[in-house]
Every structure is written in structure tokens, then in C-alpha cells.
Enzyme design. Structure first.
Site, PDB file in Angstrom:
ATOM      1  N   SER A   1       4.262 136.810 173.095  1.00  0.00           N
ATOM      2  CA  SER A   1       2.890 136.436 172.733  1.00  0.00           C
ATOM      3  C   SER A   1       2.519 135.134 173.415  1.00  0.00           C
ATOM      4  O   SER A   1       3.159 134.098 173.187  1.00  0.00           O
ATOM      5  CB  SER A   1       2.760 136.269 171.220  1.00  0.00           C
ATOM      6  OG  SER A   1       1.556 135.584 170.940  1.00  0.00           O
TER       7      SER A   1
ATOM      8  N   HIS B   1       1.511 140.180 175.074  1.00  0.00           N
ATOM      9  CA  HIS B   1       0.797 140.266 173.801  1.00  0.00           C
ATOM     10  C   HIS B   1      -0.261 139.160 173.735  1.00  0.00           C
ATOM     11  O   HIS B   1       0.052 137.970 173.860  1.00  0.00           O
ATOM     12  CB  HIS B   1       1.824 140.119 172.676  1.00  0.00           C
ATOM     13  CG  HIS B   1       1.298 140.357 171.299  1.00  0.00           C
ATOM     14  ND1 HIS B   1       1.178 141.626 170.754  1.00  0.00           N
ATOM     15  CD2 HIS B   1       0.867 139.505 170.347  1.00  0.00           C
ATOM     16  CE1 HIS B   1       0.708 141.525 169.521  1.00  0.00           C
ATOM     17  NE2 HIS B   1       0.491 140.249 169.249  1.00  0.00           N
TER      18      HIS B   1
ATOM     19  N   ASP C   1      -3.153 137.453 171.405  1.00  0.00           N
ATOM     20  CA  ASP C   1      -3.598 137.322 170.013  1.00  0.00           C
ATOM     21  C   ASP C   1      -5.013 136.778 169.944  1.00  0.00           C
ATOM     22  O   ASP C   1      -5.249 135.595 170.212  1.00  0.00           O
ATOM     23  CB  ASP C   1      -2.650 136.373 169.261  1.00  0.00           C
ATOM     24  CG  ASP C   1      -1.327 137.031 168.948  1.00  0.00           C
ATOM     25  OD1 ASP C   1      -1.348 138.123 168.350  1.00  0.00           O
ATOM     26  OD2 ASP C   1      -0.280 136.461 169.295  1.00  0.00           O
TER      27      ASP C   1
ATOM     28  N   MET D   1      -8.143 135.766 167.698  1.00  0.00           N
ATOM     29  CA  MET D   1      -8.463 135.382 166.311  1.00  0.00           C
ATOM     30  C   MET D   1      -9.892 134.866 166.227  1.00  0.00           C
ATOM     31  O   MET D   1     -10.328 134.123 167.118  1.00  0.00           O
ATOM     32  CB  MET D   1      -7.512 134.278 165.840  1.00  0.00           C
ATOM     33  CG  MET D   1      -6.050 134.647 165.945  1.00  0.00           C
ATOM     34  SD  MET D   1      -5.037 133.273 165.402  1.00  0.00           S
ATOM     35  CE  MET D   1      -3.396 133.903 165.770  1.00  0.00           C
TER      36      MET D   1
ATOM     37  N   HIS E   1      -4.112 142.251 170.542  1.00  0.00           N
ATOM     38  CA  HIS E   1      -4.061 142.284 169.070  1.00  0.00           C
ATOM     39  C   HIS E   1      -5.310 141.594 168.530  1.00  0.00           C
ATOM     40  O   HIS E   1      -5.420 140.369 168.584  1.00  0.00           O
ATOM     41  CB  HIS E   1      -2.768 141.558 168.624  1.00  0.00           C
ATOM     42  CG  HIS E   1      -2.594 141.454 167.151  1.00  0.00           C
ATOM     43  ND1 HIS E   1      -1.620 140.649 166.576  1.00  0.00           N
ATOM     44  CD2 HIS E   1      -3.238 142.051 166.119  1.00  0.00           C
ATOM     45  CE1 HIS E   1      -1.676 140.759 165.271  1.00  0.00           C
ATOM     46  NE2 HIS E   1      -2.652 141.584 164.956  1.00  0.00           N
TER      47      HIS E   1
ATOM     48  N   MET F   1      -7.386 140.230 165.796  1.00  0.00           N
ATOM     49  CA  MET F   1      -7.430 139.764 164.397  1.00  0.00           C
ATOM     50  C   MET F   1      -8.854 139.298 164.122  1.00  0.00           C
ATOM     51  O   MET F   1      -9.130 138.103 163.977  1.00  0.00           O
ATOM     52  CB  MET F   1      -6.415 138.630 164.201  1.00  0.00           C
ATOM     53  CG  MET F   1      -4.982 139.125 164.172  1.00  0.00           C
ATOM     54  SD  MET F   1      -3.776 137.805 164.404  1.00  0.00           S
ATOM     55  CE  MET F   1      -3.677 137.826 166.191  1.00  0.00           C
TER      56      MET F   1
ATOM     57  N   MET G   1       2.731 143.486 160.671  1.00  0.00           N
ATOM     58  CA  MET G   1       2.802 142.022 160.630  1.00  0.00           C
ATOM     59  C   MET G   1       3.986 141.626 159.750  1.00  0.00           C
ATOM     60  O   MET G   1       4.095 142.073 158.608  1.00  0.00           O
ATOM     61  CB  MET G   1       1.528 141.416 160.028  1.00  0.00           C
ATOM     62  CG  MET G   1       0.302 141.406 160.904  1.00  0.00           C
ATOM     63  SD  MET G   1       0.506 140.776 162.577  1.00  0.00           S
ATOM     64  CE  MET G   1       1.173 139.131 162.316  1.00  0.00           C
TER      65      MET G   1
ATOM     66  N   GLY H   1      -2.445 134.722 161.840  1.00  0.00           N
ATOM     67  CA  GLY H   1      -3.278 133.538 162.005  1.00  0.00           C
ATOM     68  C   GLY H   1      -2.570 132.421 162.758  1.00  0.00           C
ATOM     69  O   GLY H   1      -3.215 131.613 163.408  1.00  0.00           O
ATOM     70  N   PHE H   2      -1.258 132.385 162.654  1.00  0.00           N
ATOM     71  CA  PHE H   2      -0.516 131.279 163.270  1.00  0.00           C
ATOM     72  C   PHE H   2       0.823 131.753 163.824  1.00  0.00           C
ATOM     73  O   PHE H   2       1.450 132.637 163.240  1.00  0.00           O
ATOM     74  CB  PHE H   2      -0.258 130.171 162.237  1.00  0.00           C
ATOM     75  CG  PHE H   2      -1.512 129.681 161.575  1.00  0.00           C
ATOM     76  CD1 PHE H   2      -2.291 128.691 162.167  1.00  0.00           C
ATOM     77  CD2 PHE H   2      -1.933 130.237 160.372  1.00  0.00           C
ATOM     78  CE1 PHE H   2      -3.467 128.265 161.566  1.00  0.00           C
ATOM     79  CE2 PHE H   2      -3.103 129.812 159.766  1.00  0.00           C
ATOM     80  CZ  PHE H   2      -3.880 128.826 160.359  1.00  0.00           C
ATOM     81  N   GLY H   3       1.219 131.127 164.910  1.00  0.00           N
ATOM     82  CA  GLY H   3       2.567 131.352 165.409  1.00  0.00           C
ATOM     83  C   GLY H   3       3.547 130.471 164.646  1.00  0.00           C
ATOM     84  O   GLY H   3       3.145 129.602 163.856  1.00  0.00           O
ATOM     85  N   GLY H   4       4.817 130.706 164.857  1.00  0.00           N
ATOM     86  CA  GLY H   4       5.849 129.821 164.315  1.00  0.00           C
ATOM     87  C   GLY H   4       6.113 129.931 162.827  1.00  0.00           C
ATOM     88  O   GLY H   4       6.680 129.015 162.237  1.00  0.00           O
TER      89      GLY H   4
ATOM     90  N   ASP I   1       5.532 141.983 164.543  1.00  0.00           N
ATOM     91  CA  ASP I   1       4.931 140.748 165.042  1.00  0.00           C
ATOM     92  C   ASP I   1       5.033 139.617 164.027  1.00  0.00           C
ATOM     93  O   ASP I   1       4.466 139.701 162.938  1.00  0.00           O
ATOM     94  CB  ASP I   1       3.447 141.048 165.346  1.00  0.00           C
ATOM     95  CG  ASP I   1       2.715 139.898 166.002  1.00  0.00           C
ATOM     96  OD1 ASP I   1       3.342 138.861 166.274  1.00  0.00           O
ATOM     97  OD2 ASP I   1       1.504 140.060 166.239  1.00  0.00           O
TER      98      ASP I   1
ATOM     99  N   GLY J   1       7.576 135.731 163.590  1.00  0.00           N
ATOM    100  CA  GLY J   1       8.866 135.184 163.160  1.00  0.00           C
ATOM    101  C   GLY J   1      10.073 135.868 163.764  1.00  0.00           C
ATOM    102  O   GLY J   1      11.174 135.775 163.221  1.00  0.00           O
TER     103      GLY J   1
ATOM    104  N   GLY K   1       6.645 135.005 169.990  1.00  0.00           N
ATOM    105  CA  GLY K   1       5.837 133.920 170.537  1.00  0.00           C
ATOM    106  C   GLY K   1       6.657 132.662 170.691  1.00  0.00           C
ATOM    107  O   GLY K   1       7.205 132.372 171.755  1.00  0.00           O
ATOM    108  N   SER K   2       6.777 131.906 169.592  1.00  0.00           N
ATOM    109  CA  SER K   2       7.453 130.609 169.704  1.00  0.00           C
ATOM    110  C   SER K   2       8.917 130.747 170.085  1.00  0.00           C
ATOM    111  O   SER K   2       9.446 129.881 170.789  1.00  0.00           O
ATOM    112  CB  SER K   2       7.294 129.796 168.422  1.00  0.00           C
ATOM    113  OG  SER K   2       7.197 130.608 167.313  1.00  0.00           O
TER     114      SER K   2
END
Ligand code: DX5
Ligand code: ZN
Length: 215
Positions: free
Chosen positions: A7, A32, A34, A36, A65, A67, A136, A141-144, A174, A176, A196-197
Site C-alpha cells: 500500500s 494498492h 488507498d 479516503m 481501494h 474508502m 479489513m 482510515g489509517f496505516g500502522g 488489509d 496490520g 503498508g507500513s
């Protein structure tokens, strides 16, 4: 299938071109993206202009994706911007069947995403039309964020639903994702890991992608 979709939400936006070049040269299967809107999710990321620019230099398919509320309004735009797969949220679509038809009319792949609280069984009358289902494993809404363990169970349930309905849908997860989580997700029947992270915060993102592929 064991596919990896990094991502770019976690990439350094000051050097987004370098990130895409790295992904082009990596074992990543998809890119990917994202999107938002600050309404469906409590954050705003990026939109069409970025996806258009990514598409200009990407040599991997774009996994978009959405959102966002009322995604029908933007399907045409994201298709033209270069999406190969478009994912909409179950929770954001009042007429989900119509939205899926709209995506498919553009000749691209259609996918539905479920938030962590949304039961897999709600897809029983739509799964046959889908190319992919995105689960999900964090609240979008947020990575990490930390992976929600209940997702493993949902992957198993979704796999059964797909088989029962003779669907060809792939399962993507998607949020964590790291090596430990990824290994278990693949074992449960996940086809595509979004990361992602874990990829972009690692010392060697290309090697991290390769490690996810090797699981
Ligand atoms: C979350 C996004 C994810 C996110 C994943 O709303 O849909 O794709 O970028 O980020 P990590 O892998 O850091 O949880
Ligand atoms: Zn995502």
C-alpha cells in the site's frame, strides 16, 4: 495464491516516483492505492490526480481501494485513471449489486470490502459476481494499526462461502500485516496480502516484499 499488494499510503510522498519504481522492480503483484474521503473514514489520503500519476509509471496493476461514500460517482474516473481492480465498501453501498455491475461494465475487476464488524455471510448473494473480496483487519482510515485477530476466522468463513457459491473471488486482507500475521493468513486461505507500513518502514522494502512472497 500468494500475492502481495504493497500500500503506497505508507510511502514517502515526497518521493512517490521512487517508491513506484521500487515496486516495479520488486516481486509485488499489485500496487494498492488507498482512497479516503474524510467522510466514510476519518481521514483523507489522496485521490484521482495521484492515481493517474502512479499509473503513468507503474508496471504493476493498480488495486484501488475506495474508502468513500457513494462510490458510483467515481467508478468511471478511477477506471480511466488506470485501475485494474476497484474495491468498494459493503457499508458504503446501498445498491451494491448495481455498483458491482457498473465496475464490471468498464471491463475491470470488481471487489467488495468488509469492515472488521461486518459478517462475511452478508456477501452470500453477491460473492458469485465478485473477482475479489477484501477483508479489513483494522478499522479503515489509517496505516500502522494493530491487526485484529478475528480476521483469521473470517478468512476461513469467506473461503467456505466462495466455494459454496462457485465463486472465483480471491481473498485479500488489509491492515496490520507483517510476516507472522501473513504466514497465518496464507494458511487460512488468503490469496493477497496488503502491507503498508511493514513494507515501507522496513530497511529494505524490496527484500520485505520478497519475504512476504516466500511465506
Ligand atoms: C487502511 C488502509 C490500508 C493501510 C494498510 O485504511 O486500507 O491499506 O494502508 O496499512 P498497514 O499495512 O500499515 O496497516
Ligand atoms: Zn487498503
Amino acid at each position: 495464491m500468494k500475492l502481495v499488494a504493497p500500500s503506497i499510503l505508507a510511502a514517502d510522498f515526497n518521493h512517490l516516483g521512487n517508491a513506484i519504481e521500487m515496486l516495479n522492480n520488486s516481486e509485488a503483484d499489485l500496487i494498492h492505492c488507498d482512497i479516503m474521503d474524510g467522510v466514510f473514514v476519518p481521514n483523507i489520503s489522496f485521490g484521482l490526480p495521484i492515481v493517474q500519476h502512479v499509473f503513468q509509471i507503474a508496471r504493476k496493476p493498480l488495486d484501488v481501494h475506495l474508502m468513500i461514500i457513494d462510490p458510483d460517482r467515481y467508478i468511471d474516473d478511477y477506471c480511466k485513471a488506470g485501475a485494474t481492480i476497484i474495491t468498494v465498501h459493503y457499508e458504503a453501498c446501498t445498491h451494491l449489486h448495481r455498483t458491482i455491475q457498473l465496475i464490471k461494465e468498464h471491463g475491470i475487476q470488481a471487489s467488495v470490502c468488509l469492515n472488521p464488524h461486518t459478517p462475511v455471510a452478508l456477501l452470500s448473494d453477491i460473492v458469485q459476481y465478485l473477482d475479489m473480496v477484501l477483508l479489513m483487519s483494522v478499522n479503515p482510515g489509517f496505516g500502522g494499526q494493530k491487526f485484529i485477530d478475528n480476521t483469521y476466522r473470517k478468512v476461513g468463513q469467506l473461503k467456505n462461502l466462495i466455494i459454496q457459491n462457485h465463486s472465483k473471488a480471491l481473498i485479500e486482507v488489509d491492515g496490520g500485516v507483517n510476516l507472522q500475521v501473513g504466514e497465518k493468513l496464507y494458511q487460512e486461505g488468503t490469496d493477497i496480502l496488503v502491507a503498508g507500513s511493514f513494507v515501507f518502514s522496513s530497511e529494505n522494502p524490496m527484500e520485505t516484499i520478497a519475504a512476504l512472497k516466500r511465506l
